[in-house]
Design an enzyme around this catalytic site. Structure first.
Site, PDB file in Angstrom:
ATOM      1  N   CYS A 101       9.928   3.931   6.531  1.00 20.12           N
ATOM      2  CA  CYS A 101      10.567   4.635   7.648  1.00 20.12           C
ATOM      3  C   CYS A 101       9.557   5.325   8.558  1.00 20.12           C
ATOM      4  CB  CYS A 101      11.510   5.699   7.124  1.00 20.12           C
ATOM      5  SG  CYS A 101      12.782   5.039   6.057  1.00 20.12           S
ATOM      6  N   ARG A 148       4.900  -0.244  10.430  1.00 19.09           N
ATOM      7  CA  ARG A 148       5.137   0.313   9.095  1.00 19.09           C
ATOM      8  C   ARG A 148       6.150  -0.520   8.306  1.00 19.09           C
ATOM      9  NH1 ARG A 148       3.622   5.755   8.688  1.00 19.09           N
ATOM     10  NH2 ARG A 148       5.313   6.303   7.287  1.00 19.09           N
ATOM     11  N   LYS A 190      -1.859 -12.645   0.074  1.00 14.69           N
ATOM     12  CA  LYS A 190      -1.769 -12.784   1.537  1.00 14.69           C
ATOM     13  C   LYS A 190      -0.793 -13.904   1.903  1.00 14.69           C
ATOM     14  CE  LYS A 190      -3.006  -9.840   2.648  1.00 14.69           C
ATOM     15  NZ  LYS A 190      -3.570  -8.732   2.036  1.00 14.69           N
ATOM     16  N   LYS A 242       4.263  -1.162   5.499  1.00 17.10           N
ATOM     17  CA  LYS A 242       2.813  -0.952   5.515  1.00 17.10           C
ATOM     18  C   LYS A 242       2.417   0.180   4.587  1.00 17.10           C
ATOM     19  CE  LYS A 242      -1.366  -1.480   7.193  1.00 17.10           C
ATOM     20  NZ  LYS A 242      -2.066  -2.627   6.595  1.00 17.10           N
ATOM     21  N   GLU A 286      -6.001 -11.956  -4.253  1.00 19.55           N
ATOM     22  CA  GLU A 286      -5.784 -11.417  -2.916  1.00 19.55           C
ATOM     23  C   GLU A 286      -5.372 -12.542  -1.951  1.00 19.55           C
ATOM     24  OE1 GLU A 286      -5.187  -8.759  -1.622  1.00 19.55           O
ATOM     25  OE2 GLU A 286      -5.708  -8.940   0.483  1.00 19.55           O
ATOM     26  N   HIS A 339      -4.495 -23.320 -19.911  1.00 20.82           N
ATOM     27  CA  HIS A 339      -3.623 -22.635 -20.873  1.00 20.82           C
ATOM     28  C   HIS A 339      -2.203 -22.467 -20.342  1.00 20.82           C
ATOM     29  CE1 HIS A 339      -7.016 -21.959 -23.447  1.00 20.82           C
ATOM     30  NE2 HIS A 339      -7.688 -21.364 -22.454  1.00 20.82           N
ATOM     31  N   GLU A 344       2.797 -12.825   1.190  1.00 21.25           N
ATOM     32  CA  GLU A 344       3.291 -11.767   2.068  1.00 21.25           C
ATOM     33  C   GLU A 344       3.729 -12.286   3.429  1.00 21.25           C
ATOM     34  OE1 GLU A 344       0.981  -7.605   1.247  1.00 21.25           O
ATOM     35  OE2 GLU A 344      -0.253  -9.247   1.964  1.00 21.25           O
ATOM     36  N   TRP A 346      13.630   1.770   6.726  1.00 20.57           N
ATOM     37  CA  TRP A 346      13.340   0.748   5.719  1.00 20.57           C
ATOM     38  C   TRP A 346      14.268   1.074   4.556  1.00 20.57           C
ATOM     39  CZ3 TRP A 346      11.062   0.400   0.729  1.00 20.57           C
ATOM     40  CH2 TRP A 346      10.551  -0.861   0.396  1.00 20.57           C
ATOM     41  N   ASN A 365      12.284  10.345   6.241  1.00 25.98           N
ATOM     42  CA  ASN A 365      11.464   9.345   5.555  1.00 25.98           C
ATOM     43  C   ASN A 365      11.257   9.858   4.136  1.00 25.98           C
ATOM     44  OD1 ASN A 365       9.498   7.596   4.623  1.00 25.98           O
ATOM     45  ND2 ASN A 365       7.874   8.437   5.910  1.00 25.98           N
ATOM     46  N   GLY A 366      11.619   9.066   3.140  1.00 27.03           N
ATOM     47  CA  GLY A 366      11.448   9.506   1.753  1.00 27.03           C
ATOM     48  C   GLY A 366      12.731   9.261   0.971  1.00 27.03           C
TER      49      GLY A 366
HETATM   50  C1  G6P Z   1       2.044  -1.821   0.726  1.00 30.39           C
HETATM   51  C2  G6P Z   1       1.371  -2.688   1.774  1.00 30.39           C
HETATM   52  C3  G6P Z   1       0.184  -3.401   1.157  1.00 30.39           C
HETATM   53  C4  G6P Z   1      -0.758  -2.409   0.518  1.00 30.39           C
HETATM   54  C5  G6P Z   1      -0.047  -1.522  -0.500  1.00 30.39           C
HETATM   55  C6  G6P Z   1      -0.933  -0.357  -0.923  1.00 30.39           C
HETATM   56  O1  G6P Z   1       2.674  -2.613  -0.220  1.00 30.39           O
HETATM   57  O2  G6P Z   1       2.286  -3.625   2.309  1.00 30.39           O
HETATM   58  O3  G6P Z   1      -0.504  -4.121   2.163  1.00 30.39           O
HETATM   59  O4  G6P Z   1      -1.789  -3.094  -0.114  1.00 30.39           O
HETATM   60  O5  G6P Z   1       1.117  -0.943   0.086  1.00 30.39           O
HETATM   61  O6  G6P Z   1      -1.147   0.453   0.190  1.00 30.39           O
HETATM   62  P1  G6P Z   1      -2.348   1.447   0.385  1.00 30.39           P
HETATM   63  O7  G6P Z   1      -2.088   2.076   1.732  1.00 30.39           O
HETATM   64  O8  G6P Z   1      -2.244   2.458  -0.720  1.00 30.39           O
HETATM   65  O9  G6P Z   1      -3.597   0.677   0.339  1.00 30.39           O
END
Ligand code: G6P
Length: 608
Positions: free
Chosen positions: A2, A27, A485, A603, A481, A504, A488, A73, A98-99
């Site tokens: 949010c 966000r 990506k 985000k 990673e 395995h 996501e 969100w 937000n929260g």
């Molecule tokens: C969310 C974002 C990710 C990020 C993760 C941790 O899930 O979408 O991209 O890696 O949070 O966020 P931070 O701000 O703690 O790195």
């Protein structure tokens, strides 16, 4: 997650709020709304979907010099207009939040008994009614908000306006971020500095429990008991351009291409000719880091992958035991903490609820439990994480707007590379590492030249449902990673395996419909990786390999090799991340997904 924007001004605020929401879009959200106070009435407009849908609904002219706005969100209640913020109580009080309010059920039944009707399934609506209930006895808006938040359990950033108070906005935070923007004849609040850059560069970073009351020409920050606090006004050095796409099609592409610069910025001023300067992260750091006997690294998402790479470095080079763990797991499992343990958090946003909770857990146990000090490696200044940690090492990546983290990740690796040298005991190695670090920016520039080759490679993935990513040693978390990506932003199911683990289990999945991506720098694992690749080829799998130009691997039927420039082993994980980011990006573009704001993701995840 949010986003909140609020304003009290001598001009109409709807355009300011709308632009603020647009600048918070990154966000992640699923609906948006705005409430304006005009002639003793609250005018509310809400829309499911993008801020553009809200803008369309708002139309041209929206009077009101006081207002609040929100991108939601969903947590409590589905994605629909009734659940979108602002929530309004009896046309008198409007709230954005937000929260998560954990005790919303108890409050809801109490307020129902008192005659309040609920129009949404959200936890936020109880806050609107609660504040309204406290105004019934003639309390000011600020007093009513203070009494209401005293009853809330959970995390919140709140902004509140009332129909009968045409200039006053009250905002408060505990657990979720909020900044106050200081203008001339106008004041603002927002979840993030970026939202307000078009209207001010002067900010007050609100701290836990702070409450601000503002009008166009006045603001006052108080604590939970109403005592006035003196919080400094700080000038932001962020340029508006830093938060805009410029000539790039997407923020993610811009941020991928910003990495050479970001990586160089991150080491600047932290190196001598032959060593990494511990003093660069604070006067007390050198003495403290010299005492480190073990390291615990805690993070979420992409940041956790950076920690996993660092474990290879810290154990092999600094010869210190290093445990890396997801923040959401760490604090609930009663970990054994070795003596003089450095507790490191990694976070782009500095506000990730799980990471913050793990830090607080470690701090609550303190030195008695083995923790020597806490270090935050963070990309945003003035966050909960940086405020609450003993030591701070900033990743100087600049604002990262794309939800999928790119430059924040590689600059975290850069910081961890330096941290390894700071806590390591061998000066010889440090000297070599310093040279490698200085060369990373230009190495990454050369890797970025593969952009168009990778965009062609991406075509092979567009009609696929799944992909496997392989790596060994520190390249295993890099493979993770890469898979993350792809998941996501292109919504392809992707999984990463340590290449030696293939036989395995996952080998059973390999056929011509399962592309297998591997990262193969010229290091001690290369020959082993080659054998693992043969296992895939022998089963008809289609391999795509990013390999060192001297690896000896070549394109032939069943295997496509993209040559990577040779980079020193010490920094190879940074360089090999880049092609995987580009691959995910180009697959997403080819599939037509929303690259910068992938569905369902946020985000900055400020709820547990
Ligand atoms: C969310 C974002 C990710 C990020 C993760 C941790 O899930 O979408 O991209 O890696 O949070 O966020 P931070 O701000 O703690 O790195």
């Amino acid at each position: 997650m949010c986003g909140i924007v609020g304003a009290s001004a001598q001009r109409e605020v709807a355009p300011i709020l709308l632009e603020g929401l647009r600048r918070l879009e990154y966000r992640g959200y699923d609906s948006a709304g705005m409430a304006l106070v005009d002639h003793g009435r609250i005018e509310r407009t809400r829309a499911v979907g993008k801020v553009a849908a809200l803008a369309e609904r708002l139309g041209e002219h929206n009077p009101g010099t006081l207002g609040i706005a929100h991108t939601r969100w969903a947590t409590h209640g589905g994605v629909n207009e009734a659940n979108a913020h602002p929530h309004v109580s009896n046309g008198r009080v409007a709230v954005v939040h937000n929260g998560i309010i954990e005790n919303h059920e108890a409050l809801r039944s109490r307020l129902r008994d008192a005659g309040y009707q609920f129009d949404s399934e959200t936890d936020t609506e109880v806050v609107a009614h609660l504040i309204d209930s406290y105004r019934a006895d003639g309390s000011s808006l600020a007093e009513a908000v203070r009494r209401a938040v005293a009853e809330l359990h959970g995390a919140y950033a709140l902004a509140v306006v009332a129909a009968d108070d045409p200039e006053t906005l009250v905002a408060t935070r505990r657990g979720s971020p909020l900044v106050l923007g200081v203008g001339i004849g106008e004041h603002f609040v927002a979840s993030d500095v970026a939202a307000l850059l078009p209207v001010t560069r002067r900010f007050v970073y609100l701290e836990e429990g702070d409450m601000v009351t503002l009008t166009p020409d006045y603001f006052e920050v108080t604590d939970a008991d109403g005592r006035v606090l003196d919080r400094p006004v700080q000038e932001s050095v962020l340029s508006i351009e830093a938060t805009e796409k410029g000539a790039y099609r997407h923020f993610m592409l811009k941020e991928i291409h910003e990495q050479p610069r970001a990586l160089t910025d991150t080491w600047q001023g932290r190196l001598s000719d032959n060593n990494v300067l511990a003093s660069s992260i604070g006067p007390e750091a050198e003495a403290l880091l010299a005492r480190v006997e073990a390291v615990h690294i805690v993070a979420c998402g992409t940041s956790s992958h950076a920690g996993m790479v660092a474990r290879y470095w810290i154990e092999a080079e600094a010869r210190l035991p290093c445990n890396v763990e997801l923040a959401s797991e760490y604090r609930y499992r009663d970990p054994v903490v070795p003596r003089n343990c450095l507790f490191v958090t990694l976070s782009q946003s500095g506000e990730t609820a799980d990471t913050l909770a793990a830090l607080r857990y470690a701090k609550s146990l303190g030195e008695g439990a083995g923790y020597l000090a806490t270090l935050a490696i963070c990309n945003k200044p003035e966050t909960s994480l940086t405020r609450e940690s003993d030591l701070i090492m900033m990743t100087r990546a600049g604002p990262e707007i794309g939800v999928a983290s790119t430059k924040a990740f590689t600059t975290q690796l850069m910081c961890l590379r330096m941290l390894t040298a700071m806590i390591g005991r061998g000066p010889d190695r440090a000297e070599r590492v310093v040279g490698d670090i200085r060369g990373v920016g230009s190495a990454v520039e050369r890797v970025l030249e593969l952009d168009s080759a990778i965009s062609h490679l991406a075509e092979h993935f567009v009609d696929k449902q799944h992909a496997l990513f392989l790596g060994r040693g520190p390249m295993y978390p890099i493979a993770m990673e890469g898979a993350l990506k792809l998941k996501e932003i292109s919504y392809l199911h992707a999984e990463a395996y340590a290449a030696g683990e293939l036989k395995h289990g996952p080998l059973a999945l390999v056929d011509e419909d399962m592309p297998v991506v591997a990262v193969a720098p010229n290091n001690e694992w290369l020959e082993k990786v080659k054998s693992n690749l043969q296992e895939v080829r022998a089963r008809g799998g289609k391999l795509y390999v990013f390999a060192d130009e001297n690896s000896g691997l070549e394109t032939e039927p069943g295997i496509t090799v993209l040559d990577m420039p040779h980079v020193p082993d010490t920094v190879a994980p940074i360089a090999y991340t880049i092609p995987l980011q580009l691959l995910a990006y180009h697959v997403a573009v080819a599939k037509g997904t929303d690259v910068d704001q992938p569905r369902n993701l946020a985000k900055s995840v400020t709820v547990e």
